[in-house]
Design an enzyme around this catalytic site. Structure first.
Site, mmCIF file in Angstrom:
data_model
loop_
_atom_site.group_PDB
_atom_site.id
_atom_site.type_symbol
_atom_site.label_atom_id
_atom_site.label_comp_id
_atom_site.label_asym_id
_atom_site.label_seq_id
_atom_site.Cartn_x
_atom_site.Cartn_y
_atom_site.Cartn_z
ATOM 1 N N ASP A 209 0.544 -1.122 0.082
ATOM 2 C CA ASP A 209 -0.071 -0.328 -0.210
ATOM 3 C C ASP A 209 1.229 1.111 -0.294
ATOM 4 O O ASP A 209 1.722 1.310 0.433
ATOM 5 C CB ASP A 209 -0.537 -0.188 1.024
ATOM 6 C CG ASP A 209 -1.700 1.403 1.093
ATOM 7 O OD1 ASP A 209 -2.969 1.057 0.326
ATOM 8 O OD2 ASP A 209 -2.154 1.664 2.407
ATOM 9 N N GLU A 257 14.399 -14.514 0.151
ATOM 10 C CA GLU A 257 14.669 -14.940 0.420
ATOM 11 C C GLU A 257 13.540 -16.340 0.359
ATOM 12 O O GLU A 257 13.248 -17.631 0.106
ATOM 13 C CB GLU A 257 14.496 -14.850 2.375
ATOM 14 C CG GLU A 257 15.879 -14.229 2.367
ATOM 15 C CD GLU A 257 15.557 -13.563 3.603
ATOM 16 O OE1 GLU A 257 15.861 -14.969 4.579
ATOM 17 O OE2 GLU A 257 16.800 -12.507 3.807
#
Ligand code: GLC
Length: 522
Positions: A209, A257
């Site tokens: 956002d 990751e």
């Protein structure tokens, strides 16, 4: 893995605005078990991924975009067990789940904010937010002239612990959404904990956002005087400060990751170069592209929006994205004139969007051809914009009315309660999922067919777009691996090029493509 081969590089995302999708417990507000219960519907629609607007703990001043606990699900939406159920059930069907995260601000009900108020000026607790002394005698004036996106000043004065009139805090949105201070390393530390928390639970990525908002310019210089509610320009100092890119690089390191996880940024920046910077290989994977939401049903504007979108994403070899609407903008049926005409044009634009290379975002209800509800009574309006603009801007509730599923009268199977959080118009009886599934000519059937073709035909592979010569009021291109898309925005029917017609958004008239419609040929 290059961007071209990632699952999200050609995906259809479906935005669920959780309050409005499906209510499983009869409180009049949609929830996560409601989404889980409707996964078969979404699978049959043919989507690849869900983007969930915020479902974390919130007092709901901005319907979840005011987050009080970023690592827990609000009881209104069913709590943590409900999201675990949704993730598992969606994954069983091969549907990915992405969530909104809100890094620019917290709720004023976040424990950090209570601490900041209690601790007083000059404390570490205040350094997590953007507190400043006021200007003028007794600090009676706000620190600068910034306005809130929802209207009114972006500064709120607080009472200090001793009761005296005190500092101001910055809130670019509602007064209940204090902006975080991203210069404070604690803020990133906590954000990365949230990212890992959800990724570890199986979430496939995030919609970020206000991704162009977290960094503020040093000294917080005044803005121009003519700033409007719910919009801003590229030179507005409140947004798009260059140091925001350091934050995105740090976010990307965490997300990398987790192979396959995707980030989509809400980046309200119109300049191609500045917008593209968010898509450098070590920043966001995807940028939400608002261009098609900003234009009318006009061939020159459509071509221009496509050209600019492609040019912007090409700068850093990113994947283009397309959308016609979301929970913040007018629904396209209404934008294109409403009624039959608006719906015809919306269907034509859907075909144009699905013919373009890249990733597509559909907003819940778009597949039913829902319009905005323009006559919501004032007393039901909930968007903070309504209050903050002094009742001059009705805000975004009109595009957030719950989805009609079945039956002849509100609440149309959305909820067991007739008291839905926004009232549903009686005339939506004609637009229910139930009715549209039974009608081969309905907008829903049309969407399903279009998505099926996009998924199954080899002509939709590839990333090229080649403009073909067309009448002035038409848009014509050969996209991807040989798909030709023609859209007629003019007043007369036009001849179709040679080829096999695989879909038209409206019946042809004497073999020609009528006004306000589109066709696909191979
Ligand atoms: C984004 C959201 C919008 C929200 C605002 C503040 O623009 O899409 O709905 O009000 O951020 O979080």
């Amino acid at each position: 893995m290059g961007p071209g081969s990632a699952w999200w590089s050609n995906a259809v995302f479906y935005q669920v605005y959780p309050r409005s999708f499906a209510d499983s417990n009869g409180d009049g507000v949609g929830d996560l078990d409601g989404v889980t219960a409707r996964l078969d519907y979404l699978q049959q629609l043919g989507i690849d991924a869900i983007w969930l607007s915020p479902v974390t703990v919130s007092p709901m001043a901005d319907h979840g975009y005011d987050v009080a606990d970023p690592r827990d699900i609000d009881p209104l939406f069913g709590g943590m067990p409900a999201i675990d159920r949704l993730i598992a059930a969606a994954h069983e069907r091969g549907i990915k789940i992405t969530m909104d995260v809100v890094p620019n601000h917290t709720s004023s009900a976040h424990p950090w904010f209570a601490e900041a108020l209690a601790a007083g000026p000059g404390t570490d607790a205040r350094e997590r937010y953007i507190f400043r002394d006021g200007r003028g005698p007794d600090g009676a004036l706000p620190p600068n002239n910034w306005t809130s996106v929802f209207g009114g000043s972006a500064w709120q004065r607080v009472a200090e612990p001793d009761g005296s009139p005190g500092q101001y805090y910055l809130h670019l949105f509602d007064v209940a959404q204090p902006d975080l201070n991203w210069d404070n390393p604690e803020v990133f530390d906590d954000f990365q904990r949230s990212l890992r928390f959800w990724l570890d639970r199986g979430v496939d990525g995030f919609r970020i956002d206000v991704a162009h908002g977290m960094a503020k310019p040093p000294g917080l210089p005044d803005a121009a005087d003519d700033v409007k509610v719910l919009s801003h320009s590229d030179d507005d100092p409140r947004f798009n400060h260059p140091s925001v890119h350091d934050i995105h690089r740090k976010i990307r390191k965490i997300v990398d990751e987790y192979p396959g996880a995707v980030t989509i940024g809400e980046v309200w920046v119109m300049d191609n170069l500045l917008w593209a910077e968010y898509l450098r290989p070590d920043e966001l994977h995807l940028g939400f592209n608002f261009r098609l939401t900003k234009i009318g049903f006009d061939a020159a504007q459509i071509r221009d929006a496509i050209e600019n979108s492609l040019a912007a994403t090409a700068i850093y070899d990113a994947v283009p994205t397309w959308t016609l609407s979301n929970h913040d903008v007018d629904r396209e049926v209404t934008r294109y004139g409403g009624g039959e005409l608006g719906l015809r044009r919306a269907r034509a634009m859907v075909m144009l969007m699905l013919a373009l290379p890249g990733t597509v975002f559909i907003y819940n209800g778009e597949e039913l051809g829902l319009p905005d509800v323009l006559d919501l009574p004032e007393e039901v309006l909930q968007d903070p914009t309504w209050e903050r603009s002094g009742h001059t801007e009705r805000g975004r509730d009109k595009c957030r009315v719950p989805i009609p599923w079945s039956g002849e009268a509100p609440p149309f199977g959305f909820s067991a309660s007739a008291d839905t959080w926004l009232p549903m118009p009686a005339e939506w009886a004609a637009l229910t999922v139930e009715k549209q599934l039974a009608d081969a000519e309905s907008t829903l059937s049309f969407f399903r067919r279009a998505l099926e073709l996009r998924r199954e035909r080899t002509e939709f592979e590839g990333t090229d777009v080649e403009w073909l010569s067309a009448p002035r009021d038409a848009v014509k291109f050969r996209g991807r691996a040989g798909l030709v898309c023609v859209l007629n925005a003019g007043k007369r029917a036009i001849a179709l090029p040679d080829g096999e017609l695989i879909l038209a958004s409206a019946p042809l008239v004497q073999g020609k493509l009528p006004p306000d419609s589109a066709a696909w040929l191979v």
